[in-house]
Design a protein around this motif. Sequence first.
Motif, PDB file in Angstrom:
ATOM      1  N   TYR A 284       0.866  -1.179   0.000  1.00  0.00           N
ATOM      2  CA  TYR A 284       0.000   0.000   0.000  1.00  0.00           C
ATOM      3  C   TYR A 284       0.906   1.232   0.000  1.00  0.00           C
ATOM      4  O   TYR A 284       1.861   1.318   0.781  1.00  0.00           O
ATOM      5  CB  TYR A 284      -0.911   0.050   1.228  1.00  0.00           C
ATOM      6  CG  TYR A 284      -1.701   1.332   1.277  1.00  0.00           C
ATOM      7  CD1 TYR A 284      -2.891   1.469   0.569  1.00  0.00           C
ATOM      8  CD2 TYR A 284      -1.220   2.446   1.967  1.00  0.00           C
ATOM      9  CE1 TYR A 284      -3.591   2.664   0.565  1.00  0.00           C
ATOM     10  CE2 TYR A 284      -1.907   3.645   1.968  1.00  0.00           C
ATOM     11  CZ  TYR A 284      -3.089   3.754   1.260  1.00  0.00           C
ATOM     12  OH  TYR A 284      -3.763   4.944   1.245  1.00  0.00           O
ATOM     13  N   ILE A 285       0.571   2.207  -0.862  1.00  0.00           N
ATOM     14  CA  ILE A 285       1.332   3.460  -0.947  1.00  0.00           C
ATOM     15  C   ILE A 285       0.349   4.610  -0.808  1.00  0.00           C
ATOM     16  O   ILE A 285      -0.620   4.717  -1.568  1.00  0.00           O
ATOM     17  CB  ILE A 285       2.090   3.572  -2.283  1.00  0.00           C
ATOM     18  CG1 ILE A 285       2.986   2.343  -2.498  1.00  0.00           C
ATOM     19  CG2 ILE A 285       2.934   4.848  -2.310  1.00  0.00           C
ATOM     20  CD1 ILE A 285       3.606   2.268  -3.884  1.00  0.00           C
ATOM     21  N   GLY A 286       0.590   5.482   0.162  1.00  0.00           N
ATOM     22  CA  GLY A 286      -0.329   6.579   0.445  1.00  0.00           C
ATOM     23  C   GLY A 286      -0.302   7.669  -0.606  1.00  0.00           C
ATOM     24  O   GLY A 286       0.637   7.793  -1.403  1.00  0.00           O
ATOM     25  N   GLY A 287      -1.363   8.477  -0.606  1.00  0.00           N
ATOM     26  CA  GLY A 287      -1.525   9.531  -1.591  1.00  0.00           C
ATOM     27  C   GLY A 287      -0.408  10.560  -1.567  1.00  0.00           C
ATOM     28  O   GLY A 287       0.253  10.788  -0.560  1.00  0.00           O
ATOM     29  N   SER A 288      -0.202  11.197  -2.726  1.00  0.00           N
ATOM     30  CA  SER A 288       0.808  12.246  -2.905  1.00  0.00           C
ATOM     31  C   SER A 288       2.226  11.764  -2.647  1.00  0.00           C
ATOM     32  O   SER A 288       3.109  12.551  -2.293  1.00  0.00           O
ATOM     33  CB  SER A 288       0.503  13.475  -2.031  1.00  0.00           C
ATOM     34  OG  SER A 288      -0.711  14.080  -2.447  1.00  0.00           O
ATOM     35  N   SER A 289       2.443  10.465  -2.814  1.00  0.00           N
ATOM     36  CA  SER A 289       3.795   9.917  -2.666  1.00  0.00           C
ATOM     37  C   SER A 289       4.434   9.740  -4.036  1.00  0.00           C
ATOM     38  O   SER A 289       3.752   9.632  -5.064  1.00  0.00           O
ATOM     39  CB  SER A 289       3.755   8.571  -1.928  1.00  0.00           C
ATOM     40  OG  SER A 289       3.479   8.764  -0.559  1.00  0.00           O
ATOM     41  N   LYS A 290       5.761   9.698  -4.025  1.00  0.00           N
ATOM     42  CA  LYS A 290       6.535   9.553  -5.259  1.00  0.00           C
ATOM     43  C   LYS A 290       7.468   8.354  -5.128  1.00  0.00           C
ATOM     44  O   LYS A 290       8.209   8.240  -4.146  1.00  0.00           O
ATOM     45  CB  LYS A 290       7.354  10.818  -5.525  1.00  0.00           C
ATOM     46  CG  LYS A 290       8.190  10.767  -6.796  1.00  0.00           C
ATOM     47  CD  LYS A 290       8.919  12.086  -7.003  1.00  0.00           C
ATOM     48  CE  LYS A 290       9.678  12.094  -8.327  1.00  0.00           C
ATOM     49  NZ  LYS A 290      10.346  13.392  -8.562  1.00  0.00           N
ATOM     50  N   VAL A 291       7.389   7.453  -6.086  1.00  0.00           N
ATOM     51  CA  VAL A 291       8.312   6.327  -6.155  1.00  0.00           C
ATOM     52  C   VAL A 291       9.093   6.475  -7.448  1.00  0.00           C
ATOM     53  O   VAL A 291       8.528   6.402  -8.544  1.00  0.00           O
ATOM     54  CB  VAL A 291       7.568   4.971  -6.127  1.00  0.00           C
ATOM     55  CG1 VAL A 291       8.575   3.824  -6.137  1.00  0.00           C
ATOM     56  CG2 VAL A 291       6.680   4.870  -4.892  1.00  0.00           C
ATOM     57  N   GLU A 292      10.382   6.727  -7.333  1.00  0.00           N
ATOM     58  CA  GLU A 292      11.194   7.047  -8.498  1.00  0.00           C
ATOM     59  C   GLU A 292      11.597   5.792  -9.273  1.00  0.00           C
ATOM     60  O   GLU A 292      11.661   4.688  -8.705  1.00  0.00           O
ATOM     61  CB  GLU A 292      12.441   7.815  -8.063  1.00  0.00           C
ATOM     62  CG  GLU A 292      12.139   9.185  -7.453  1.00  0.00           C
ATOM     63  CD  GLU A 292      13.402   9.940  -7.066  1.00  0.00           C
ATOM     64  OE1 GLU A 292      14.507   9.330  -7.133  1.00  0.00           O
ATOM     65  OE2 GLU A 292      13.299  11.128  -6.708  1.00  0.00           O
ATOM     66  N   ILE A 303       3.822   2.162   2.573  1.00  0.00           N
ATOM     67  CA  ILE A 303       4.518   3.440   2.437  1.00  0.00           C
ATOM     68  C   ILE A 303       3.480   4.520   2.680  1.00  0.00           C
ATOM     69  O   ILE A 303       2.418   4.529   2.062  1.00  0.00           O
ATOM     70  CB  ILE A 303       5.121   3.603   1.024  1.00  0.00           C
ATOM     71  CG1 ILE A 303       6.010   2.405   0.658  1.00  0.00           C
ATOM     72  CG2 ILE A 303       5.886   4.917   0.929  1.00  0.00           C
ATOM     73  CD1 ILE A 303       7.222   2.216   1.518  1.00  0.00           C
ATOM     74  N   GLY A 304       3.757   5.428   3.599  1.00  0.00           N
ATOM     75  CA  GLY A 304       2.774   6.429   3.984  1.00  0.00           C
ATOM     76  C   GLY A 304       2.504   7.453   2.907  1.00  0.00           C
ATOM     77  O   GLY A 304       3.020   7.378   1.784  1.00  0.00           O
ATOM     78  N   ALA A 305       1.685   8.441   3.249  1.00  0.00           N
ATOM     79  CA  ALA A 305       1.360   9.528   2.333  1.00  0.00           C
ATOM     80  C   ALA A 305       2.498  10.545   2.296  1.00  0.00           C
ATOM     81  O   ALA A 305       3.256  10.695   3.261  1.00  0.00           O
ATOM     82  CB  ALA A 305       0.064  10.204   2.767  1.00  0.00           C
ATOM     83  N   ASN A 306       2.614  11.250   1.167  1.00  0.00           N
ATOM     84  CA  ASN A 306       3.613  12.314   1.003  1.00  0.00           C
ATOM     85  C   ASN A 306       5.032  11.812   1.243  1.00  0.00           C
ATOM     86  O   ASN A 306       5.871  12.513   1.808  1.00  0.00           O
ATOM     87  CB  ASN A 306       3.302  13.485   1.940  1.00  0.00           C
ATOM     88  CG  ASN A 306       2.003  14.172   1.592  1.00  0.00           C
ATOM     89  OD1 ASN A 306       1.916  14.916   0.623  1.00  0.00           O
ATOM     90  ND2 ASN A 306       0.968  13.898   2.380  1.00  0.00           N
ATOM     91  N   CYS A 307       5.292  10.574   0.834  1.00  0.00           N
ATOM     92  CA  CYS A 307       6.630  10.002   0.957  1.00  0.00           C
ATOM     93  C   CYS A 307       7.358  10.069  -0.385  1.00  0.00           C
ATOM     94  O   CYS A 307       6.737  10.234  -1.444  1.00  0.00           O
ATOM     95  CB  CYS A 307       6.552   8.548   1.414  1.00  0.00           C
ATOM     96  SG  CYS A 307       6.028   8.334   3.134  1.00  0.00           S
TER      97      CYS A 307
END
Length: 372
Positions: A284-292, A303-307
């Motif tokens: 699960y990946i929270g909103g407004s997160s970026k995975v490069e 993974i939390g939000a805004n990460c």
Amino acid sequence: MKAMILGAGKGTRVQPITHEIPKPMIPLVRKPVMAYLVELLKKHGVDEIMVNTSHLAPIIENYFRDGEQFGVSMAYSYEGYIAAGLAISAPVGSAGGMKKIQDFSGFFDETFIVLCGDAWIDLDISKALEIHRQKQAIASVIVREVPSDEVFKYGIVQLDANDRIVQFQEKPDPKQAVSNVANTGIYIFEPEIFDYIPSGTTYDIGSQLFPLLVSEGLPFYAINLPFQWLDIGNIQDVWTVTSKILKGEVAGFKIPGKEVRPGVYTGINMSIDFDAVNIVPPVYIGGSSKVEPGATIVGPAVIGANCVVEGGAVIKNCIVEDYTRLTSLANLEGQIIFGSKCIDPISEAQIDISEARLEYMIDDVRRPLGNG
């Protein structure tokens, strides 16, 4: 229908997470465990909920407020005081907290439910109430069997042939336990229960009130219904329960967000090219997160939000708090990143990220790069 959620404890067995938030606010896939309880109560017709608070009380109170957004009415009974400008937590015990509310307003004027605020459950509360009333009990405890070597974690009951409780032991040594039938921290009471709780003093449900009910020979019963009970008793439980949820082993648990790939759930406003990253579900990946591009996330993982997970980072079996940057040098497995700590949920060993100078791997995304 009325209920009380017990939320005043310090959660010492879940430190250091409870240095930052009270135990009922521990997130299960980003949603506080207490929020699930409020939703369950509403489903079964409970529309008035009292919560006793103490440790980090404003975090609970500011999240739930008057309960309107949950479709219920909520209010709070604070247990503590101000000294030298600081809020000092001073819990008065689970039964003492009930009595404090009753002495203040007489709120509990009908059959009511009391739940510990640190477990996810899907109990059929309506059925439990029906059994409680059939038995004309003054108090009922929802119970379930636990492994015999784990009885030391719980209140243990001995029953007669009619499920009447004839002995209650609070967290006994396994060699001394009268059974392996455990108190789940879910109770149904009649208002007459307050005749047996003293005013103005610290008083506990399990270690004081329940043994008194047994000694007085009062109609005190156990209710054993099939239901899921995920107790957040310690750090390891946080990981175990989260892992079960992500793996789909908790029937009826709705993972937030949307399933964008099989077993991969996300919030909205994501920055991620799934063709350029390696994500092994469940994740699960929270909103407004970026995975490069070039990042690896292996589940079960949250993974939390805004990460931000930078390219080259390898994250396996982790729970990561909101606003965390995992740099390209991060290689983490089996860790909970929360507040300023990196916690091993199995051994419960913890490392202070700043003291260990780990900001080159783990940092706050709100901190300008190069200013760690």
